[in-house]
Design an enzyme around this catalytic site. Structure first.
Site, PDB file in Angstrom:
ATOM      1  N   HIS A 264       0.831  -1.207   0.000  1.00 39.42           N
ATOM      2  CA  HIS A 264       0.000   0.000   0.000  1.00 39.42           C
ATOM      3  C   HIS A 264       0.872   1.267   0.000  1.00 39.42           C
ATOM      4  CE1 HIS A 264      -3.641   2.353   1.188  1.00 39.42           C
ATOM      5  NE2 HIS A 264      -2.712   3.152   1.672  1.00 39.42           N
ATOM      6  N   GLU A 265       1.783   1.328   0.953  1.00 35.75           N
ATOM      7  CA  GLU A 265       2.624   2.533   1.052  1.00 35.75           C
ATOM      8  C   GLU A 265       3.551   2.647  -0.161  1.00 35.75           C
ATOM      9  OE1 GLU A 265       1.661   4.663   3.104  1.00 35.75           O
ATOM     10  OE2 GLU A 265       0.385   3.295   4.257  1.00 35.75           O
ATOM     11  N   HIS A 268       1.863   4.676  -2.803  1.00 34.63           N
ATOM     12  CA  HIS A 268       2.007   6.122  -2.574  1.00 34.63           C
ATOM     13  C   HIS A 268       3.394   6.597  -3.019  1.00 34.63           C
ATOM     14  CE1 HIS A 268      -1.727   6.898  -0.448  1.00 34.63           C
ATOM     15  NE2 HIS A 268      -1.491   5.978   0.451  1.00 34.63           N
ATOM     16  N   GLU A 294      -4.510   8.027  -2.932  1.00 39.16           N
ATOM     17  CA  GLU A 294      -4.991   6.764  -2.377  1.00 39.16           C
ATOM     18  C   GLU A 294      -5.333   5.766  -3.482  1.00 39.16           C
ATOM     19  OE1 GLU A 294      -4.573   6.281   0.693  1.00 39.16           O
ATOM     20  OE2 GLU A 294      -5.638   4.385   0.990  1.00 39.16           O
TER      21      GLU A 294
END
Ligand code: ZN
Length: 501
Positions: A264-265, A268, A294
């Site tokens: 997830h990170e 980003h 996001e």
């Protein structure tokens, strides 16, 4: 003075503002990773000071005069300089509405509240957070008034992170989404639940971190310009255009937490690392909005990282890493386990199908808090009621109830949660557009290759940073305005097959 000289002065001023923000980011990152608890008061003071200095620079009347002088240039040209002037103008106009004394108070409260929350959540102590929340609500209301008149109190908060979005538009979108999601969740809940025991053995945390980091670098995360650490609440941060950090968290008894937090990170970070170098050091050199940001974390975490093709390549490698734990688990069982749909308590653990129900509920509660329809002291009970109504479960305590998310405990309430749900919607929309351009992307993912997908995203989204407003970049990249259709089609196809609906 020539236009070139003025533009140079503008860039120099804007870089100083960026540097102050980045210096504060280092202090916040340290606070969330390595700082001993006793460092909190000093850290709060330092962050407040840096916030004040940044705000002073942002509201310097000299900057306003420079932007006035450059306004005709921005009107006459359609290039990055013109966009830079327009974006700097917007940031300036917003910043001058907020007094420096307010910024200082808000930053100090944010630090103090965050530190208190880190103690309060593990000890299930909502009572100790109540004064912080009440103060945060008060300060948020004060903030919103700087932007009056507005249609809804949440609108200035939403516009800060997702330019052009309003609470009315989000409500309409969420209503449509809820209508589609609730029957889907019910249909899945009526099926036999997936067995995810294979994820809950004992997995060495170091090995988990290394595996996650290997996938992150395969995605394209560049460790010459980044690094991975651990923190209770994973995040991505930026110390300069060349230093983009991520954090994750691991649990020995839960393999999916650490891995998917890392992916997830990474999403980003890929967005930030993909921004065109010519935008570096300016307000154009970052992702265009929170929701679009996001969309990238969710795309890499879920659309890629929880796909069958992805695990075709990575599951044998994961089995090599954890031979004893996974030797009796087939790839298909593992795929079903990581895509288990379950009405659960914790937003960050929620599956792709129920996730947005967690968000819609938070969005509603924070609007009620802002509108004064809900008092802070009533929050734990309201939270329990909504979980019972929307997800058919009862949180046993506040730790896994209304204390679970950092967002309300960092000094402000409102303008954050919506972007998670919109991120899911846009992730599917961007991915569908990439697939139309390159139908072979799923096969490449199945071979552990991500270049075509990452390059499409870089070309159509990442490199532009903040050149275009969120709605513009969505339309440019995908050929249509934001829509829930690709997202619902994605969910129906993937989970229809998984749960034989
Ligand atoms: Zn995120």
């Amino acid at each position: 003075m020539t236009v070139e000289t003025k533009l140079r002065e503008l860039r120099a001023r804007l870089l100083e503002i960026r540097d102050l923000g980045w210096a504060a980011a280092v202090l916040s990152w340290d606070q969330a990773t390595y700082m001993p608890a006793a460092g909190a008061p000093g850290r709060a003071r330092q962050l407040a000071l840096l916030g004040r200095l940044e705000h002073e620079r942002m509201t310097d009347p000299g900057l306003g005069r420079l932007l006035d002088v450059l306004a005709p240039y921005a009107n006459e040209h359609d290039n990055d300089n013109a966009r830079l002037i327009a974006v700097a103008r917007r940031d300036f106009d917003k910043a001058i509405k907020v007094p420096a004394s307010y910024v200082e108070r808000a930053n100090a409260l944010g630090s103090a509240s965050y530190s208190a929350w880190r103690q309060a959540r593990p000890s299930n102590d909502f009572a100790s957070m109540r004064p912080y929340l009440e103060k945060s609500l008060e300060l948020t209301r004060e903030y919103v008034e700087f932007f009056a008149p507005y249609q809804h109190m949440a609108d200035p908060l939403i516009d800060d992170v997702d330019e052009g979005l309003t609470s009315a538009a989000i409500r309409a979108l969420f209503d449509e989404l809820r209508r589609e999601l609730v029957p889907l969740v019910t249909a899945i809940a009526n099926q036999a639940p997936a067995d995810d025991r294979c994820l809950h053995g004992t997995f060495a945390e170091r090995a988990q971190l290394e595996f996650g980091l290997k996938v992150a670098t395969d995605f394209g995360y560049d460790l010459k310009h980044g690094r991975l650490d651990t923190s209770p609440h994973p995040f991505c941060t930026k110390f300069s255009d060349a230093d983009i950090r991520i954090t994750t968290r691991t649990y020995a008894n839960d393999l999916s937490q650490g891995l998917f937090s890392t992916l997830h990170e990474t999403g980003h970070a890929l967005y930030e690392q993909g921004i065109a170098p010519e935008l570096a050091g300016t307000p154009l050199g970052r992702g265009t909005s929170m929701a679009v940001h996001e969309s990238q974390s969710r795309l890499w975490e879920n659309v890629v990282g929880r796909s069958r093709n992805f695990w075709q390549h990575y599951y044998p490698k994961l089995q090599q890493e954890f031979p004893e734990q996974l030797e009796h688990t087939s790839r298909e069982s593992f795929y079903r386990a990581i895509n288990k749909v379950e009405r659960s308590l914790i937003r960050t653990d929620a599956d792709e199908v129920t996730y947005n129900l967690h968000i819609i509920l938070r969005f509603d509660l924070e609007l009620e808090l802002l509108e004064g329809k809900l008092a802070v002291k009533e929050l734990p009970e309201a939270w329990r009621e909504r979980y019972e109504r929307d997800l058919a479960i009862t949180p046993p305590d506040d730790r896994d109830g209304c204390l679970q998310d950092v967002h309300w405990y960092s000094g402000g309430i409102g303008g954050a949660f919506h972007s998670y749900a919109i991120g899911n919607i846009l992730a599917a929309q961007f991915y569908a557009a990439a697939l139309r351009a390159h139908p072979d992307i799923p096969d490449e993912i199945g071979a552990g290759k991500f270049t075509t997908l990452r390059q499409w995203l870089t070309e159509n989204l990442y490199r532009h940073g903040r050149r275009f407003k969120p709605a513009e970049i969505v339309a440019r990249a995908t050929g249509e305005p934001m829509t829930i259709k690709p997202y619902m089609a994605y969910l129906r196809s993937k989970y229809g097959e998984l749960y034989r609906l």
